[in-house]
Design a protein around this motif. Structure first.
Motif, short mmCIF file in Angstrom:
data_model
loop_
_atom_site.label_atom_id
_atom_site.label_comp_id
_atom_site.label_asym_id
_atom_site.label_seq_id
_atom_site.Cartn_x
_atom_site.Cartn_y
_atom_site.Cartn_z
N PHE A 246 0.82 19.80 -34.36
CA PHE A 246 0.29 20.58 -36.01
C PHE A 246 0.33 22.36 -35.67
O PHE A 246 0.29 22.32 -34.63
N VAL A 247 0.60 22.84 -37.46
CA VAL A 247 0.67 24.15 -37.38
C VAL A 247 -0.37 24.10 -38.46
O VAL A 247 -0.27 23.69 -39.36
N ALA A 248 -1.30 25.03 -38.01
CA ALA A 248 -1.99 25.49 -39.09
C ALA A 248 -2.05 27.12 -39.77
O ALA A 248 -1.53 27.76 -38.99
N THR A 249 -1.89 27.34 -41.01
CA THR A 249 -1.92 28.35 -42.15
C THR A 249 -2.71 28.44 -43.23
O THR A 249 -3.47 27.49 -43.58
N SER A 250 -2.24 29.84 -44.07
CA SER A 250 -2.31 30.05 -45.15
C SER A 250 -1.39 29.98 -46.25
O SER A 250 -0.72 30.57 -46.04
N GLY A 251 -2.27 30.35 -47.39
CA GLY A 251 -0.86 31.19 -48.27
C GLY A 251 0.03 31.51 -47.84
O GLY A 251 1.04 31.03 -47.68
N PRO A 252 0.08 32.68 -47.48
CA PRO A 252 1.51 33.69 -47.29
C PRO A 252 1.72 33.19 -45.74
O PRO A 252 3.74 33.38 -45.99
N GLY A 253 1.42 32.94 -44.87
CA GLY A 253 1.74 32.04 -44.14
C GLY A 253 2.37 30.78 -44.23
O GLY A 253 4.05 30.37 -43.50
N PHE A 254 1.80 29.90 -45.25
CA PHE A 254 2.58 28.77 -45.85
C PHE A 254 4.00 28.54 -46.44
O PHE A 254 4.84 28.16 -46.41
N SER A 255 3.91 29.87 -47.08
CA SER A 255 5.32 30.12 -48.07
C SER A 255 6.47 31.05 -46.64
O SER A 255 7.29 30.80 -46.66
N LEU A 256 5.99 31.70 -45.86
CA LEU A 256 6.84 31.99 -44.56
C LEU A 256 7.13 30.48 -44.10
O LEU A 256 9.01 30.44 -43.22
N MET A 257 6.56 29.30 -43.67
CA MET A 257 7.15 27.96 -42.89
C MET A 257 7.02 27.37 -43.73
O MET A 257 8.22 25.82 -43.90
#
Length: 556
Positions: A246-257
Protein backbone atom coordinates in the motif's frame (compact mmCIF):
# COMPACT_ATOMS: atom_id res chain seq x y z
CA UNK A 1 -12.66 11.93 33.07
CA UNK A 2 -9.67 14.02 34.10
CA UNK A 3 -7.82 16.13 31.52
CA UNK A 4 -4.35 17.60 31.86
CA UNK A 5 -2.62 19.90 29.37
CA UNK A 6 0.96 20.90 28.65
CA UNK A 7 1.59 23.94 26.46
CA UNK A 8 4.78 25.53 25.16
CA UNK A 9 6.69 26.45 22.04
CA UNK A 10 7.70 24.22 19.18
CA UNK A 11 11.22 22.97 19.87
CA UNK A 12 10.80 22.84 23.67
CA UNK A 13 10.06 19.13 23.75
CA UNK A 14 6.37 19.38 24.63
CA UNK A 15 5.67 16.34 22.44
CA UNK A 16 8.44 14.40 24.18
CA UNK A 17 7.02 15.15 27.62
CA UNK A 18 3.53 14.21 26.42
CA UNK A 19 4.78 10.88 25.08
CA UNK A 20 6.58 10.16 28.37
CA UNK A 21 3.38 10.86 30.29
CA UNK A 22 1.38 8.64 27.94
CA UNK A 23 3.90 5.84 28.49
CA UNK A 24 3.51 6.16 32.26
CA UNK A 25 -0.28 5.97 31.97
CA UNK A 26 -0.09 2.92 29.70
CA UNK A 27 2.29 1.13 32.06
CA UNK A 28 -0.15 1.80 34.87
CA UNK A 29 -3.07 0.27 32.95
CA UNK A 30 -5.09 3.46 32.52
CA UNK A 31 -7.42 4.24 29.61
CA UNK A 32 -6.84 7.62 28.03
CA UNK A 33 -6.87 9.60 24.81
CA UNK A 34 -4.43 12.26 23.64
CA UNK A 35 -4.88 15.42 21.62
CA UNK A 36 -1.96 17.16 19.97
CA UNK A 37 -1.90 20.67 18.58
CA UNK A 38 1.34 21.69 16.94
CA UNK A 39 2.54 24.43 14.63
CA UNK A 40 3.72 24.13 11.05
CA UNK A 41 6.96 25.94 11.94
CA UNK A 42 9.80 23.89 13.39
CA UNK A 43 10.69 26.37 16.14
CA UNK A 44 8.77 29.18 17.79
CA UNK A 45 5.14 28.30 17.14
CA UNK A 46 2.74 27.21 19.85
CA UNK A 47 2.28 23.54 20.65
CA UNK A 48 0.10 21.69 23.14
CA UNK A 49 -0.41 18.15 24.35
CA UNK A 50 -3.58 17.13 26.19
CA UNK A 51 -4.34 13.81 27.83
CA UNK A 52 -7.81 12.82 29.05
CA UNK A 53 -7.81 9.94 31.53
CA UNK A 54 -10.96 7.83 31.75
CA UNK A 55 -11.85 7.10 35.34
CA UNK A 56 -12.76 3.46 35.83
CA UNK A 57 -16.11 4.17 37.49
CA UNK A 58 -17.39 6.59 34.84
CA UNK A 59 -20.16 4.71 33.06
CA UNK A 60 -21.05 7.74 30.91
CA UNK A 61 -17.95 7.26 28.76
CA UNK A 62 -17.03 4.51 26.33
CA UNK A 63 -13.50 3.73 27.56
CA UNK A 64 -12.39 2.73 24.07
CA UNK A 65 -13.91 5.73 22.34
CA UNK A 66 -13.46 8.64 24.74
CA UNK A 67 -13.81 11.99 22.95
CA UNK A 68 -11.89 15.18 23.63
CA UNK A 69 -13.52 17.41 26.23
CA UNK A 70 -13.56 21.19 26.75
CA UNK A 71 -12.93 20.98 30.49
CA UNK A 72 -9.30 20.87 31.61
CA UNK A 73 -8.50 19.98 35.22
CA UNK A 74 -4.87 21.12 35.24
CA UNK A 75 -2.72 23.01 32.73
CA UNK A 76 0.99 23.82 32.70
CA UNK A 77 1.95 26.64 30.31
CA UNK A 78 5.12 28.39 29.20
CA UNK A 79 3.83 31.86 28.36
CA UNK A 80 0.82 34.15 28.26
CA UNK A 81 -0.39 32.68 24.97
CA UNK A 82 -0.73 29.29 26.60
CA UNK A 83 -2.37 30.79 29.68
CA UNK A 84 -4.95 32.57 27.53
CA UNK A 85 -5.77 29.35 25.70
CA UNK A 86 -6.39 27.33 28.86
CA UNK A 87 -7.58 29.78 31.52
CA UNK A 88 -11.15 29.72 30.17
CA UNK A 89 -11.21 25.91 30.06
CA UNK A 90 -10.03 25.15 33.57
CA UNK A 91 -12.42 23.56 36.03
CA UNK A 92 -10.52 25.32 38.85
CA UNK A 93 -8.60 28.53 38.23
CA UNK A 94 -6.02 27.58 40.84
CA UNK A 95 -4.83 24.71 38.67
CA UNK A 96 -3.08 26.87 36.08
CA UNK A 97 0.68 26.61 36.60
CA UNK A 98 3.50 28.04 34.54
CA UNK A 99 6.96 29.43 34.06
CA UNK A 100 8.25 32.88 34.90
CA UNK A 101 7.00 34.07 31.49
CA UNK A 102 3.32 33.87 32.50
CA UNK A 103 1.62 36.99 33.87
CA UNK A 104 -1.12 37.05 36.50
CA UNK A 105 -0.43 33.65 38.02
CA UNK A 106 -0.65 32.95 41.71
CA UNK A 107 2.90 33.24 43.08
CA UNK A 108 2.84 29.68 44.38
CA UNK A 109 1.90 28.43 40.88
CA UNK A 110 4.94 30.00 39.18
CA UNK A 111 8.48 28.72 39.01
CA UNK A 112 11.52 29.80 37.02
CA UNK A 113 12.29 27.26 34.35
CA UNK A 114 14.91 27.20 31.59
CA UNK A 115 13.69 27.35 28.00
CA UNK A 116 15.18 23.92 27.36
CA UNK A 117 14.15 21.83 30.32
CA UNK A 118 10.74 23.40 30.81
CA UNK A 119 9.13 20.29 29.35
CA UNK A 120 10.66 18.04 32.02
CA UNK A 121 9.69 20.42 34.82
CA UNK A 122 6.13 20.53 33.44
CA UNK A 123 6.08 16.74 33.18
CA UNK A 124 7.00 16.57 36.85
CA UNK A 125 4.14 18.92 37.75
CA UNK A 126 1.58 16.78 35.94
CA UNK A 127 2.94 13.47 37.23
CA UNK A 128 2.75 14.83 40.77
CA UNK A 129 -0.80 16.09 40.25
CA UNK A 130 -1.90 12.68 38.95
CA UNK A 131 -0.70 10.88 42.06
CA UNK A 132 2.18 8.88 40.63
CA UNK A 133 5.08 8.18 42.98
CA UNK A 134 8.30 10.13 42.72
CA UNK A 135 10.02 6.84 41.86
CA UNK A 136 7.72 6.46 38.83
CA UNK A 137 8.80 9.89 37.61
CA UNK A 138 12.50 9.38 38.29
CA UNK A 139 12.51 6.07 36.43
CA UNK A 140 10.81 7.57 33.39
CA UNK A 141 13.09 10.61 33.22
CA UNK A 142 16.31 8.70 33.86
CA UNK A 143 15.50 6.21 31.12
CA UNK A 144 15.01 8.97 28.56
CA UNK A 145 17.46 11.61 29.84
CA UNK A 146 20.39 10.30 31.93
CA UNK A 147 21.74 13.82 32.64
CA UNK A 148 21.00 14.47 36.37
CA UNK A 149 20.03 18.08 35.57
CA UNK A 150 16.81 16.80 34.04
CA UNK A 151 16.05 14.73 37.11
CA UNK A 152 16.38 17.80 39.33
CA UNK A 153 13.96 19.78 37.17
CA UNK A 154 11.48 16.91 37.17
CA UNK A 155 11.55 16.54 40.97
CA UNK A 156 11.03 20.30 41.47
CA UNK A 157 7.99 20.11 39.24
CA UNK A 158 6.73 16.98 40.98
CA UNK A 159 6.81 18.66 44.38
CA UNK A 160 4.76 21.56 43.03
CA UNK A 161 2.31 19.24 41.29
CA UNK A 162 1.62 17.34 44.52
CA UNK A 163 0.03 20.52 45.88
CA UNK A 164 -2.56 20.37 43.08
CA UNK A 165 -3.45 16.68 43.10
CA UNK A 166 -6.48 15.94 40.90
CA UNK A 167 -6.21 12.17 40.54
CA UNK A 168 -4.78 9.14 42.33
CA UNK A 169 -3.35 6.48 40.09
CA UNK A 170 -4.54 2.94 40.77
CA UNK A 171 -2.34 0.64 38.74
CA UNK A 172 -3.59 -2.41 36.85
CA UNK A 173 -2.45 -4.46 33.86
CA UNK A 174 -0.33 -2.56 31.36
CA UNK A 175 -2.06 -1.08 28.32
CA UNK A 176 -0.71 -0.54 24.82
CA UNK A 177 -0.53 2.91 23.25
CA UNK A 178 -1.93 3.09 19.75
CA UNK A 179 -2.46 5.77 17.09
CA UNK A 180 -4.40 5.32 13.88
CA UNK A 181 -1.13 5.25 11.92
CA UNK A 182 0.28 2.55 14.20
CA UNK A 183 -2.92 0.51 13.92
CA UNK A 184 -2.73 0.77 10.12
CA UNK A 185 0.83 -0.53 10.15
CA UNK A 186 -0.03 -3.46 12.40
CA UNK A 187 -3.02 -4.33 10.24
CA UNK A 188 -0.96 -4.06 7.05
CA UNK A 189 1.68 -6.44 8.40
CA UNK A 190 -1.05 -8.87 9.50
CA UNK A 191 -2.53 -8.54 6.01
CA UNK A 192 0.67 -9.72 4.35
CA UNK A 193 2.42 -6.44 3.48
CA UNK A 194 6.19 -6.89 3.28
CA UNK A 195 7.06 -4.09 0.85
CA UNK A 196 6.43 -0.41 1.41
CA UNK A 197 7.58 2.74 -0.32
CA UNK A 198 6.54 6.25 0.57
CA UNK A 199 7.47 9.88 0.82
CA UNK A 200 7.26 11.88 4.08
CA UNK A 201 4.28 14.17 4.52
CA UNK A 202 2.32 15.19 7.62
CA UNK A 203 0.29 13.40 8.94
CA UNK A 204 1.32 10.21 7.11
CA UNK A 205 5.06 10.31 7.80
CA UNK A 206 4.67 8.11 10.88
CA UNK A 207 3.68 5.19 8.64
CA UNK A 208 6.95 5.35 6.72
CA UNK A 209 8.94 5.66 9.95
CA UNK A 210 7.14 2.78 11.71
CA UNK A 211 7.47 0.38 8.81
CA UNK A 212 11.12 1.35 8.26
CA UNK A 213 11.78 0.07 11.79
CA UNK A 214 9.59 -3.03 11.73
CA UNK A 215 9.36 -4.49 8.21
CA UNK A 216 13.08 -5.37 7.86
CA UNK A 217 12.75 -7.48 11.04
CA UNK A 218 10.16 -9.55 9.13
CA UNK A 219 12.24 -9.84 5.98
CA UNK A 220 10.46 -6.93 4.35
CA UNK A 221 11.70 -3.89 2.44
CA UNK A 222 11.00 -0.20 2.97
CA UNK A 223 12.12 2.47 0.54
CA UNK A 224 11.79 6.26 0.74
CA UNK A 225 11.10 7.48 -2.78
CA UNK A 226 12.09 10.88 -4.13
CA UNK A 227 8.47 12.05 -4.32
CA UNK A 228 4.89 10.84 -4.26
CA UNK A 229 4.80 10.16 -7.99
CA UNK A 230 7.70 7.75 -7.66
CA UNK A 231 6.20 6.20 -4.52
CA UNK A 232 2.90 5.22 -6.09
CA UNK A 233 4.48 3.86 -9.25
CA UNK A 234 6.89 1.78 -7.19
CA UNK A 235 3.87 0.44 -5.31
CA UNK A 236 2.11 -0.37 -8.60
CA UNK A 237 5.22 -2.22 -9.77
CA UNK A 238 5.46 -4.18 -6.53
CA UNK A 239 1.80 -5.15 -6.76
CA UNK A 240 2.23 -6.20 -10.41
CA UNK A 241 5.09 -8.42 -9.22
CA UNK A 242 2.82 -10.09 -6.67
CA UNK A 243 3.69 -8.26 -3.45
CA UNK A 244 0.94 -7.04 -1.18
CA UNK A 245 1.57 -3.37 -0.59
CA UNK A 246 0.00 0.00 0.00
CA UNK A 247 1.06 3.63 -0.14
CA UNK A 248 0.19 6.45 2.25
CA UNK A 249 0.12 10.22 1.81
CA UNK A 250 -1.88 13.36 2.55
CA UNK A 251 -3.68 16.00 0.44
CA UNK A 252 -0.87 17.44 -1.74
CA UNK A 253 0.70 14.02 -2.20
CA UNK A 254 -2.72 12.53 -2.96
CA UNK A 255 -3.03 15.02 -5.82
CA UNK A 256 0.36 13.98 -7.18
CA UNK A 257 -0.59 10.31 -6.97
CA UNK A 258 -3.81 10.70 -8.91
CA UNK A 259 -2.36 9.76 -12.31
CA UNK A 260 -0.75 6.67 -10.79
CA UNK A 261 -4.09 5.69 -9.29
CA UNK A 262 -5.64 5.88 -12.75
CA UNK A 263 -2.82 3.75 -14.15
CA UNK A 264 -3.35 1.06 -11.49
CA UNK A 265 -7.07 1.08 -12.28
CA UNK A 266 -6.42 0.70 -16.02
CA UNK A 267 -4.09 -2.28 -15.67
CA UNK A 268 -6.29 -3.74 -12.92
CA UNK A 269 -3.51 -4.09 -10.38
CA UNK A 270 -4.64 -4.20 -6.73
CA UNK A 271 -3.47 -1.23 -4.70
CA UNK A 272 -4.47 0.34 -1.38
CA UNK A 273 -3.90 4.10 -1.06
CA UNK A 274 -4.13 5.83 2.33
CA UNK A 275 -5.05 9.51 2.42
CA UNK A 276 -4.47 10.98 5.88
CA UNK A 277 -6.55 14.08 5.37
CA UNK A 278 -5.43 17.53 6.49
CA UNK A 279 -6.68 21.04 5.77
CA UNK A 280 -6.35 22.17 2.14
CA UNK A 281 -6.20 23.15 -0.63
CA UNK A 282 -2.53 23.42 -1.67
CA UNK A 283 -0.19 23.15 1.33
CA UNK A 284 -3.16 24.32 3.39
CA UNK A 285 -2.99 23.51 7.10
CA UNK A 286 -0.41 20.70 7.35
CA UNK A 287 -0.88 20.13 11.08
CA UNK A 288 -4.65 20.59 11.23
CA UNK A 289 -7.29 17.99 10.47
CA UNK A 290 -10.10 18.10 7.94
CA UNK A 291 -12.37 15.77 5.96
CA UNK A 292 -12.30 17.69 2.71
CA UNK A 293 -10.71 15.07 0.42
CA UNK A 294 -13.86 12.97 0.11
CA UNK A 295 -14.80 14.34 -3.30
CA UNK A 296 -11.25 13.81 -4.55
CA UNK A 297 -11.36 10.19 -3.37
CA UNK A 298 -14.74 9.61 -4.98
CA UNK A 299 -14.20 11.39 -8.29
CA UNK A 300 -10.52 12.40 -8.66
CA UNK A 301 -8.68 11.47 -11.84
CA UNK A 302 -9.11 12.02 -15.54
CA UNK A 303 -11.35 9.59 -17.36
CA UNK A 304 -13.60 7.13 -15.58
CA UNK A 305 -12.51 4.18 -13.49
CA UNK A 306 -13.74 2.05 -10.62
CA UNK A 307 -12.56 2.54 -7.08
CA UNK A 308 -13.59 1.51 -3.58
CA UNK A 309 -13.48 4.11 -0.80
CA UNK A 310 -13.44 3.16 2.88
CA UNK A 311 -13.02 5.15 6.11
CA UNK A 312 -12.21 3.58 9.51
CA UNK A 313 -14.46 4.64 12.36
CA UNK A 314 -11.82 4.46 15.13
CA UNK A 315 -8.14 3.93 15.81
CA UNK A 316 -8.52 0.17 16.25
CA UNK A 317 -10.89 -0.06 13.31
CA UNK A 318 -7.98 1.13 11.15
CA UNK A 319 -6.21 -2.18 11.77
CA UNK A 320 -9.24 -4.10 10.53
CA UNK A 321 -10.10 -1.88 7.58
CA UNK A 322 -6.66 -2.03 5.98
CA UNK A 323 -6.74 -5.84 6.11
CA UNK A 324 -10.17 -5.78 4.48
CA UNK A 325 -8.94 -3.22 1.93
CA UNK A 326 -6.01 -5.43 0.91
CA UNK A 327 -8.40 -8.34 0.31
CA UNK A 328 -10.91 -6.19 -1.58
CA UNK A 329 -8.20 -4.67 -3.78
CA UNK A 330 -6.90 -8.13 -4.67
CA UNK A 331 -10.31 -9.66 -5.29
CA UNK A 332 -11.69 -6.85 -7.43
CA UNK A 333 -8.28 -5.95 -8.94
CA UNK A 334 -8.81 -2.28 -8.27
CA UNK A 335 -7.67 0.66 -6.19
CA UNK A 336 -9.04 0.90 -2.66
CA UNK A 337 -8.77 4.38 -1.17
CA UNK A 338 -8.74 4.54 2.61
CA UNK A 339 -9.53 7.89 4.24
CA UNK A 340 -8.26 8.81 7.69
CA UNK A 341 -8.10 12.27 9.17
CA UNK A 342 -5.29 13.82 11.16
CA UNK A 343 -6.94 13.48 14.56
CA UNK A 344 -7.40 9.73 14.23
CA UNK A 345 -4.05 9.21 12.50
CA UNK A 346 -1.83 10.97 15.04
CA UNK A 347 -3.60 11.00 18.41
CA UNK A 348 -3.45 7.93 20.59
CA UNK A 349 -5.49 5.88 23.00
CA UNK A 350 -4.61 3.01 25.32
CA UNK A 351 -5.95 -0.53 24.88
CA UNK A 352 -5.34 -3.99 26.33
CA UNK A 353 -3.01 -5.91 24.02
CA UNK A 354 -5.48 -8.79 23.87
CA UNK A 355 -7.98 -6.50 22.15
CA UNK A 356 -5.44 -5.41 19.54
CA UNK A 357 -4.15 -8.96 19.00
CA UNK A 358 -7.65 -10.26 18.28
CA UNK A 359 -8.00 -7.77 15.41
CA UNK A 360 -4.79 -8.97 13.76
CA UNK A 361 -6.17 -12.46 13.27
CA UNK A 362 -9.75 -11.45 12.41
CA UNK A 363 -9.32 -11.08 8.63
CA UNK A 364 -7.70 -14.05 6.84
CA UNK A 365 -5.51 -13.15 3.86
CA UNK A 366 -7.49 -13.89 0.68
CA UNK A 367 -5.56 -13.73 -2.61
CA UNK A 368 -8.79 -14.61 -4.42
CA UNK A 369 -8.43 -14.08 -8.18
CA UNK A 370 -4.60 -14.00 -8.13
CA UNK A 371 -2.70 -17.00 -9.54
CA UNK A 372 0.63 -17.05 -7.68
CA UNK A 373 2.17 -20.31 -8.95
CA UNK A 374 1.85 -23.04 -11.55
CA UNK A 375 1.05 -22.55 -15.22
CA UNK A 376 -1.75 -21.25 -17.43
CA UNK A 377 -2.58 -21.82 -21.08
CA UNK A 378 -4.14 -19.54 -23.69
CA UNK A 379 -3.99 -16.79 -21.11
CA UNK A 380 -5.76 -13.51 -21.75
CA UNK A 381 -5.12 -11.29 -18.77
CA UNK A 382 -8.15 -9.03 -19.11
CA UNK A 383 -10.70 -11.60 -20.24
CA UNK A 384 -13.60 -12.36 -17.93
CA UNK A 385 -16.75 -14.36 -18.42
CA UNK A 386 -20.02 -12.51 -17.95
CA UNK A 387 -20.43 -11.39 -14.36
CA UNK A 388 -17.01 -12.69 -13.38
CA UNK A 389 -13.62 -11.12 -12.70
CA UNK A 390 -10.47 -11.87 -14.72
CA UNK A 391 -7.72 -14.08 -13.37
CA UNK A 392 -4.51 -12.23 -12.55
CA UNK A 393 -1.08 -13.84 -12.78
CA UNK A 394 2.18 -12.67 -11.30
CA UNK A 395 5.64 -13.02 -12.85
CA UNK A 396 6.86 -16.61 -12.61
CA UNK A 397 3.55 -18.23 -13.53
CA UNK A 398 4.31 -20.15 -16.71
CA UNK A 399 2.33 -18.84 -19.67
CA UNK A 400 1.02 -15.92 -17.62
CA UNK A 401 3.11 -13.04 -18.97
CA UNK A 402 1.16 -10.02 -20.18
CA UNK A 403 1.54 -6.37 -21.10
CA UNK A 404 0.35 -3.91 -18.44
CA UNK A 405 -0.19 -0.79 -20.51
CA UNK A 406 -1.87 2.42 -19.42
CA UNK A 407 -2.98 2.79 -23.04
CA UNK A 408 -6.38 1.33 -23.81
CA UNK A 409 -5.84 -2.33 -24.67
CA UNK A 410 -7.56 -5.56 -25.56
CA UNK A 411 -7.96 -8.67 -23.43
CA UNK A 412 -4.31 -9.64 -24.02
CA UNK A 413 -3.07 -6.21 -22.95
CA UNK A 414 -2.11 -5.24 -26.51
CA UNK A 415 -2.38 -1.57 -27.40
CA UNK A 416 -4.21 0.03 -30.34
CA UNK A 417 -7.16 -2.37 -30.40
CA UNK A 418 -10.50 -1.76 -32.05
CA UNK A 419 -11.64 0.97 -29.65
CA UNK A 420 -15.27 0.71 -30.64
CA UNK A 421 -15.18 -2.91 -29.53
CA UNK A 422 -13.13 -2.77 -26.34
CA UNK A 423 -14.75 0.38 -24.96
CA UNK A 424 -18.18 -1.24 -25.08
CA UNK A 425 -16.93 -4.46 -23.48
CA UNK A 426 -13.67 -4.38 -21.53
CA UNK A 427 -13.95 -0.73 -20.51
CA UNK A 428 -17.51 -1.16 -19.22
CA UNK A 429 -16.51 -4.30 -17.35
CA UNK A 430 -13.74 -2.35 -15.59
CA UNK A 431 -16.10 0.51 -14.79
CA UNK A 432 -18.85 -1.59 -13.26
CA UNK A 433 -16.98 -4.40 -11.52
CA UNK A 434 -17.35 -2.70 -8.13
CA UNK A 435 -20.89 -1.39 -8.54
CA UNK A 436 -21.72 -3.85 -5.76
CA UNK A 437 -19.06 -5.32 -3.51
CA UNK A 438 -19.09 -8.08 -0.96
CA UNK A 439 -18.21 -6.10 2.14
CA UNK A 440 -19.69 -7.10 5.47
CA UNK A 441 -19.17 -3.89 7.49
CA UNK A 442 -20.38 -0.94 5.41
CA UNK A 443 -21.57 0.99 8.46
CA UNK A 444 -22.15 0.76 12.21
CA UNK A 445 -25.50 1.68 13.66
CA UNK A 446 -25.57 2.71 17.31
CA UNK A 447 -28.31 3.65 19.74
CA UNK A 448 -32.06 3.02 19.82
CA UNK A 449 -34.13 2.74 16.64
CA UNK A 450 -36.85 5.05 17.96
CA UNK A 451 -34.58 8.03 18.72
CA UNK A 452 -35.87 10.92 16.59
CA UNK A 453 -32.52 12.28 15.36
CA UNK A 454 -29.94 10.28 13.39
CA UNK A 455 -26.35 11.55 13.53
CA UNK A 456 -24.32 10.55 10.46
CA UNK A 457 -20.56 10.86 10.22
CA UNK A 458 -17.28 9.19 9.37
CA UNK A 459 -13.72 9.04 10.67
CA UNK A 460 -12.94 11.26 13.65
CA UNK A 461 -16.59 12.31 13.92
CA UNK A 462 -17.45 8.78 15.01
CA UNK A 463 -16.25 9.14 18.61
CA UNK A 464 -18.24 12.36 19.04
CA UNK A 465 -21.39 10.79 17.66
CA UNK A 466 -20.91 7.74 19.90
CA UNK A 467 -20.47 9.96 22.97
CA UNK A 468 -23.61 11.98 22.25
CA UNK A 469 -25.71 8.87 21.58
CA UNK A 470 -24.46 7.29 24.81
CA UNK A 471 -25.32 10.38 26.86
CA UNK A 472 -28.67 11.21 25.19
CA UNK A 473 -30.13 7.92 23.89
CA UNK A 474 -33.72 9.18 23.90
CA UNK A 475 -32.88 11.89 21.36
CA UNK A 476 -30.03 10.62 19.19
CA UNK A 477 -29.01 7.49 17.34
CA UNK A 478 -25.93 7.18 15.15
CA UNK A 479 -24.87 5.92 11.72
CA UNK A 480 -21.10 5.67 11.33
CA UNK A 481 -20.19 5.22 7.68
CA UNK A 482 -17.28 3.02 6.71
CA UNK A 483 -18.02 2.23 3.03
CA UNK A 484 -18.27 5.40 0.94
CA UNK A 485 -17.91 4.00 -2.58
CA UNK A 486 -19.72 2.19 -3.90
CA UNK A 487 -22.32 3.64 -1.58
CA UNK A 488 -23.96 0.70 0.22
CA UNK A 489 -27.61 0.07 0.88
CA UNK A 490 -28.46 2.18 3.89
CA UNK A 491 -30.44 0.98 6.91
CA UNK A 492 -34.15 1.63 7.10
CA UNK A 493 -35.10 4.13 9.78
CA UNK A 494 -38.39 4.00 11.63
CA UNK A 495 -41.15 6.54 11.02
CA UNK A 496 -40.22 8.11 14.36
CA UNK A 497 -37.02 9.49 12.86
CA UNK A 498 -37.67 13.18 12.21
CA UNK A 499 -34.26 14.44 11.17
CA UNK A 500 -30.85 13.32 9.90
CA UNK A 501 -27.88 15.47 10.92
CA UNK A 502 -24.64 14.95 8.97
CA UNK A 503 -21.53 16.00 10.89
CA UNK A 504 -18.29 16.56 9.00
CA UNK A 505 -15.06 18.54 8.99
CA UNK A 506 -15.40 20.51 5.74
CA UNK A 507 -17.16 23.63 4.52
CA UNK A 508 -19.25 22.32 1.62
CA UNK A 509 -21.03 19.30 3.10
CA UNK A 510 -19.36 16.68 0.92
CA UNK A 511 -20.65 13.74 2.97
CA UNK A 512 -24.16 15.18 3.18
CA UNK A 513 -24.34 15.58 -0.60
CA UNK A 514 -23.25 11.97 -0.96
CA UNK A 515 -25.80 10.37 1.38
CA UNK A 516 -28.82 12.68 1.16
CA UNK A 517 -30.25 11.03 -1.99
CA UNK A 518 -30.30 7.72 -0.11
CA UNK A 519 -32.82 9.05 2.45
CA UNK A 520 -35.44 10.81 0.38
CA UNK A 521 -38.24 12.39 2.35
CA UNK A 522 -36.16 12.96 5.46
CA UNK A 523 -35.25 16.38 6.83
CA UNK A 524 -31.51 17.01 6.68
CA UNK A 525 -29.38 19.37 8.69
CA UNK A 526 -25.63 19.63 9.04
CA UNK A 527 -22.88 20.36 11.55
CA UNK A 528 -19.65 21.44 9.88
CA UNK A 529 -16.29 22.72 11.00
CA UNK A 530 -13.38 23.72 8.81
CA UNK A 531 -11.05 25.94 10.87
CA UNK A 532 -8.61 23.10 11.51
CA UNK A 533 -9.79 22.54 15.07
CA UNK A 534 -11.61 19.45 16.28
CA UNK A 535 -14.85 19.66 18.24
CA UNK A 536 -14.79 18.85 21.91
CA UNK A 537 -17.81 16.83 22.94
CA UNK A 538 -19.28 19.90 24.65
CA UNK A 539 -18.85 22.03 21.53
CA UNK A 540 -20.43 19.31 19.41
CA UNK A 541 -23.44 19.06 21.71
CA UNK A 542 -23.84 22.84 21.60
CA UNK A 543 -23.97 22.72 17.80
CA UNK A 544 -26.59 19.98 17.93
CA UNK A 545 -28.70 21.86 20.46
CA UNK A 546 -29.00 24.75 18.01
CA UNK A 547 -30.91 22.45 15.65
CA UNK A 548 -34.58 22.00 16.48
CA UNK A 549 -36.77 19.11 15.52
CA UNK A 550 -39.30 19.84 12.75
CA UNK A 551 -42.22 19.79 15.17
CA UNK A 552 -40.51 22.52 17.22
CA UNK A 553 -39.61 24.72 14.28
CA UNK A 554 -36.32 24.22 12.47
CA UNK A 555 -33.54 26.59 13.44
CA UNK A 556 -30.01 26.32 12.08
Amino acid sequence: MKTVALSGQTGQGVETAGEMLAALLSQSGLSYRTWRDFSTVIRGGSTAYEISIVESDDGRIDHNNAPRTSAVDLAVVWDDAGAEAYRCRLTHEGNLLGSQHVSDLLPENTEASPHLGYNIWALGVIVGALGFTQQDLEAAVSERFPDPTNLGLAVRGYQKGQLHQIFRVQKSDEMVRMTGNQALCLGAVAGGVRFYCGYPITPASDILEILALKLPELGGVVYQAEDEIAAIHMAVGASYAGSRTFVATSGPGFSLMTEGIGYAATIEVPLVVIDNQRGGPSTGMPTKGEQSDLNHALYGGHGEFARIVLAPTSILDSALVIQEALNLAEHYQCVVLLLLDLDMAMNQKAYPWSRIESLLTAVPIDRSTTIVAGAVQDYRRFHADAGQLPQRTIPGVAGGAYVASGDEHDERGWMEPDFSQVRSTLHLRRLHKVDHIDYQRPWDRIGEDNAPVVLVGMGAMSELISAVVLSMPDVYQGLLLRQLAPLPTMPKFSSRVEMIVVAEYNATGQLQRLVEPMFRGKTFRSVRRYDGEQFTVEEFKEQLMAIRLPREGMVD
